[in-house]
Design a protein around this motif. Structure first.
Motif, PDB file in Angstrom:
ATOM      1  N   GLN A  26       8.336 -45.118 -47.571  1.00 56.19           N
ATOM      2  CA  GLN A  26       8.724 -45.467 -48.947  1.00 56.19           C
ATOM      3  C   GLN A  26       8.833 -46.977 -49.117  1.00 56.19           C
ATOM      4  O   GLN A  26       8.485 -47.535 -50.151  1.00 56.19           O
ATOM      5  N   ARG A  27       9.297 -47.630 -48.062  1.00 53.69           N
ATOM      6  CA  ARG A  27       9.461 -49.082 -48.156  1.00 53.69           C
ATOM      7  C   ARG A  27       8.143 -49.804 -47.931  1.00 53.69           C
ATOM      8  O   ARG A  27       7.881 -50.856 -48.552  1.00 53.69           O
ATOM      9  N   SER A  63      14.706 -33.284 -47.828  1.00 53.09           N
ATOM     10  CA  SER A  63      13.430 -32.680 -47.413  1.00 53.09           C
ATOM     11  C   SER A  63      13.618 -31.193 -47.117  1.00 53.09           C
ATOM     12  O   SER A  63      12.839 -30.345 -47.547  1.00 53.09           O
ATOM     13  N   PRO A  67      15.411 -54.032 -50.805  1.00 52.84           N
ATOM     14  CA  PRO A  67      15.110 -55.367 -50.257  1.00 52.84           C
ATOM     15  C   PRO A  67      14.742 -56.379 -51.342  1.00 52.84           C
ATOM     16  O   PRO A  67      15.085 -57.561 -51.224  1.00 52.84           O
ATOM     17  N   LEU A  86      19.590 -41.722 -43.570  1.00 54.82           N
ATOM     18  CA  LEU A  86      18.561 -40.859 -42.969  1.00 54.82           C
ATOM     19  C   LEU A  86      18.939 -39.384 -43.070  1.00 54.82           C
ATOM     20  O   LEU A  86      18.077 -38.524 -43.264  1.00 54.82           O
ATOM     21  N   ALA A 131      12.335 -37.755 -41.168  1.00 53.59           N
ATOM     22  CA  ALA A 131      13.091 -38.573 -42.135  1.00 53.59           C
ATOM     23  C   ALA A 131      12.791 -40.060 -41.968  1.00 53.59           C
ATOM     24  O   ALA A 131      12.618 -40.790 -42.942  1.00 53.59           O
ATOM     25  N   TRP A 132      12.720 -40.526 -40.715  1.00 50.46           N
ATOM     26  CA  TRP A 132      12.513 -41.966 -40.532  1.00 50.46           C
ATOM     27  C   TRP A 132      11.125 -42.392 -40.985  1.00 50.46           C
ATOM     28  O   TRP A 132      10.927 -43.526 -41.446  1.00 50.46           O
ATOM     29  N   PRO A 137      14.260 -47.623 -52.174  1.00 51.93           N
ATOM     30  CA  PRO A 137      13.310 -48.406 -51.377  1.00 51.93           C
ATOM     31  C   PRO A 137      13.170 -49.840 -51.892  1.00 51.93           C
ATOM     32  O   PRO A 137      12.751 -50.725 -51.171  1.00 51.93           O
ATOM     33  N   LEU A 138      13.511 -50.047 -53.171  1.00 48.94           N
ATOM     34  CA  LEU A 138      13.385 -51.385 -53.745  1.00 48.94           C
ATOM     35  C   LEU A 138      14.558 -52.299 -53.407  1.00 48.94           C
ATOM     36  O   LEU A 138      14.590 -53.452 -53.830  1.00 48.94           O
ATOM     37  N   THR A 194      17.953 -38.218 -46.451  1.00 45.29           N
ATOM     38  CA  THR A 194      16.509 -37.955 -46.538  1.00 45.29           C
ATOM     39  C   THR A 194      16.164 -36.620 -45.878  1.00 45.29           C
ATOM     40  O   THR A 194      15.408 -35.812 -46.420  1.00 45.29           O
ATOM     41  N   ARG A 195      16.776 -36.393 -44.713  1.00 47.02           N
ATOM     42  CA  ARG A 195      16.487 -35.159 -43.967  1.00 47.02           C
ATOM     43  C   ARG A 195      16.953 -33.938 -44.771  1.00 47.02           C
ATOM     44  O   ARG A 195      16.230 -32.942 -44.889  1.00 47.02           O
ATOM     45  N   GLN A 255       9.510 -40.992 -43.548  1.00 47.13           N
ATOM     46  CA  GLN A 255       9.637 -41.082 -45.009  1.00 47.13           C
ATOM     47  C   GLN A 255      10.325 -42.383 -45.413  1.00 47.13           C
ATOM     48  O   GLN A 255       9.901 -43.079 -46.330  1.00 47.13           O
ATOM     49  N   TYR A 256      11.397 -42.673 -44.690  1.00 47.49           N
ATOM     50  CA  TYR A 256      12.198 -43.859 -45.001  1.00 47.49           C
ATOM     51  C   TYR A 256      11.345 -45.120 -44.893  1.00 47.49           C
ATOM     52  O   TYR A 256      11.292 -45.960 -45.797  1.00 47.49           O
ATOM     53  N   LEU A 271       7.361 -34.673 -43.320  1.00 50.04           N
ATOM     54  CA  LEU A 271       7.393 -35.760 -42.336  1.00 50.04           C
ATOM     55  C   LEU A 271       8.825 -35.973 -41.842  1.00 50.04           C
ATOM     56  O   LEU A 271       9.780 -35.685 -42.561  1.00 50.04           O
TER      57      LEU A 271
END
Lengths: 99, 472
Positions: free
Chosen positions: A75-76, B251, B79, B244, A68-69, B76-77, B247-248, A71-72, A66
């Motif tokens: 996940q949240r 992946s 927040p 980002l 990156a955005w 992701p946690l 993440t990219r 996934q980002y 997917l």
């Protein structure tokens, strides 16, 4: 009163079962069965058979396709559902990265 | 009621994120606040640790948020973590943030600094701060801190250079590509000089493989067995505000595990690298000085105190003086003098011990101590009881009990608390040991507080307290 060596080994093995942490389970399975006891040794063997291998989750690998955005954000978004978030973390072995 | 006659002390709360795999340097870093603020009441609170209702109204004079908490910002946690203990910070006299690795996911850090109304930010990066903290730079105080300091106490005795078995030794991690080309430079430098030294007949033990790294005191012992080590400032050259690019890159590497840096750059961040240089001093500078190991460093400024050929052997960026460096490595008498000079500058001077960190973090922020605070006393008592399980009984019981809470009481909150676990050996053993050591009350309190905790219900992680038996 501090723990005895016997208690230390058994408690660490209990932690391995409770977390399904493969590396810890492998350590636990190498301990003496007399120290662990039959019940705990059985639980260790069963947990090891089903423990996730971090980095080899098909679900995690699929999400890397997917953008990156996505996934980002995904996940949240998962965290809006605590039960699902916990199951995903435990099922993929990702939570072991924080132990 | 008896009046409180105790002398007023500053109430300092350090929020941390220790976990079973935390390094000793992180523990030393945290303990330095208790050691170097002897007149203050310094308490340590793990960010995941719930606070009982009677303690929530505390008004500390100072809250220090450590880098290990802030390094969770890409989780992701985050927040949920941001909200945890925010009210305490809101009531604090001052708030200090100690940042590290702030060259990536920096927007999350900058936003957090604004959200928590941080007063002072400590960062090891002293260039391009306006890029990393575009909001905070306008209103917050910035101070430069190092990523490592020298622990107080006697300097260890190590063998002279000529008695050491290894000529050149180092362990360098291959840094992830999402930090940019600059982050790769350290490993490239180490491998390049290792190859040259090996070809010149030196005994070399340099590796970039994770499995070759040394843990705990083994690292210092290794360093003290080497005559020379190689290094440079660490850092990054890619600006990745919310992660980002990270993440990219992750992946892409999952699908192409053998991809080289150039290919990853082309696919994931073309044209974005090397626009900035975010660099910081490595703690190895101090470790090497303590170990009495001669340092071969890239020629650049090191804290304004190290001089090339006096305190270190300089290596040019293009390796053009490699022959000169290799020749110098054969002159043990000269190199022993360089070792002594570096130790004087970095260790004996006292300029870089942990008291400097504490002064940098707290200097000028602690005014008159606030008066007695019942809630603070309750918190101190709560934290002491929590740490008792870990400190006096054993880390295995502490960790196993928290794992049990995570697995049985939070994953399935409708499961009754105690009796039904007799059928499960792991759960039964943990409960029996808790009972046997008189820690059942602590466990029941933890279950009660965590079962309604939004962070605990999502993250099956455990915390570690700061050891109470050390640090003053």
């Amino acid at each position: 009163m501090s723990l005895s060596e016997y208690e230390r080994v058994r408690l660490r093995a209990c932690g391995a079962v409770l977390t399904s942490n493969r590396r810890e389970l492998e350590w636990a399975s190498s301990q003496s069965p007399e120290v662990l006891g039959d019940d705990l040794a059985h639980e260790i063997a069963a947990a090891l058979a089903g423990a996730p291998i971090p980095g080899e989750s098909r679900l995690v690998r699929a999400t890397t396709l997917l953008p990156a955005w996505v996934q980002y954000a995904g996940q949240r978004a998962v965290l809006l559902f605590p039960g699902l978030a916990r199951r995903l973390l435990r099922g993929t072995g990702l939570h072991h990265q924080r132990f | 009621m008896q009046p409180d006659t105790r002398p007023a002390r500053h109430k300092v709360l350090v929020i941390h994120a220790l976990r079973p795999t935390s390094r000793q340097t992180t523990i030393d870093h945290l303990l330095s606040f208790r050691e170097h603020l002897p007149d203050a009441d310094v308490q340590y609170l793990h960010f995941q640790q719930p606070v009982p209702p009677e303690c929530r109204e505390i008004e500390p004079d100072l809250v220090v948020v450590n880098y290990d908490v802030l390094n969770f910002r890409f989780s992701p946690l985050w927040p949920f973590m941001k909200r945890r203990h925010r009210e305490i910070a809101g009531r604090a006299g001052k708030v200090v943030a100690i940042a590290q690795d702030d060259f990536w996911a920096n927007k999350l850090l900058d936003d957090w600094c604004m959200d928590w109304d941080v007063d002072r930010i400590l960062t090891p990066i002293d260039t391009d701060r306006d890029v990393l903290y575009p909001r905070s730079i306008r209103t917050k105080e910035f101070r430069t801190a190092l990523t490592g300091y020298v622990k107080s106490g006697p300097v260890p005795v190590t063998p002279p250079l000529r008695d050491r078995p290894i000529d050149l030794g180092q362990r360098v991690r291959d840094m992830p590509p999402h930090l940019g080309r600059l982050a790769q430079a350290k490993a490239v430098q180490a491998v390049t000089i290792a190859d040259a030294a090996r070809a010149a007949g030196f005994v070399v033990d340099v590796s970039t493989r994770v499995e070759d790294s040394f843990l705990g005191t083994a690292w210092f012992d290794f360093l003290a067995s080497c005559r020379f080590t190689v290094g440079m400032k660490g850092g990054a050259s890619l600006h990745d505000p919310i992660g980002l690019v990270h993440t990219r890159v992750d992946s892409f590497r999952t699908r192409h595990p053998d991809a080289r840096f150039d290919e990853i750059e082309t696919k994931c961040f073309p044209g974005k690298d090397m626009k900035h240089e975010f660099t910081a001093i490595s703690p190895r500078l101090f470790e090497s000085a303590l170990a009495g190991t001669c340092q071969i460093l890239l020629r650049e400024d090191y804290l304004g105190v190290l001089e090339p050929w006096r305190d270190y052997i300089p290596l040019e960026r293009d390796y053009s003086n490699m022959e000169q460096v290799l020749t110098a490595m054969r002159d043990h008498d000269r190199c022993q003098k360089i070792v002594g000079s570096a130790r004087t500058a970095l260790v004996d001077s006292g300029m870089f011990d942990y008291s400097r960190l504490v002064e940098t973090a707290t200097g000028g922020l602690l005014g008159r101590p606030s008066g007695p605070d019942v809630a603070w006393d309750a918190l101190v008592d709560h934290l002491r009881r929590s740490a008792l399980v870990f400190d006096s009984v054993g880390s295995e019981l502490h960790d196993a009990a928290l794992h049990l809470i995570n697995d049985r009481f939070l994953a399935r909150p409708r499961v009754p608390v105690r009796p039904d676990h007799a059928a499960d050996a792991a759960g039964r053993i943990v409960l029996e040991v808790l009972d046997g050591h008189g820690m059942s009350q602590w466990f029941d309190e933890a279950v009660s507080m965590l079962s309604t905790d939004p962070l605990a219900r999502r993250a099956p992680w455990i915390w570690r307290p700061v050891p109470i038996g050390t640090g003053g």
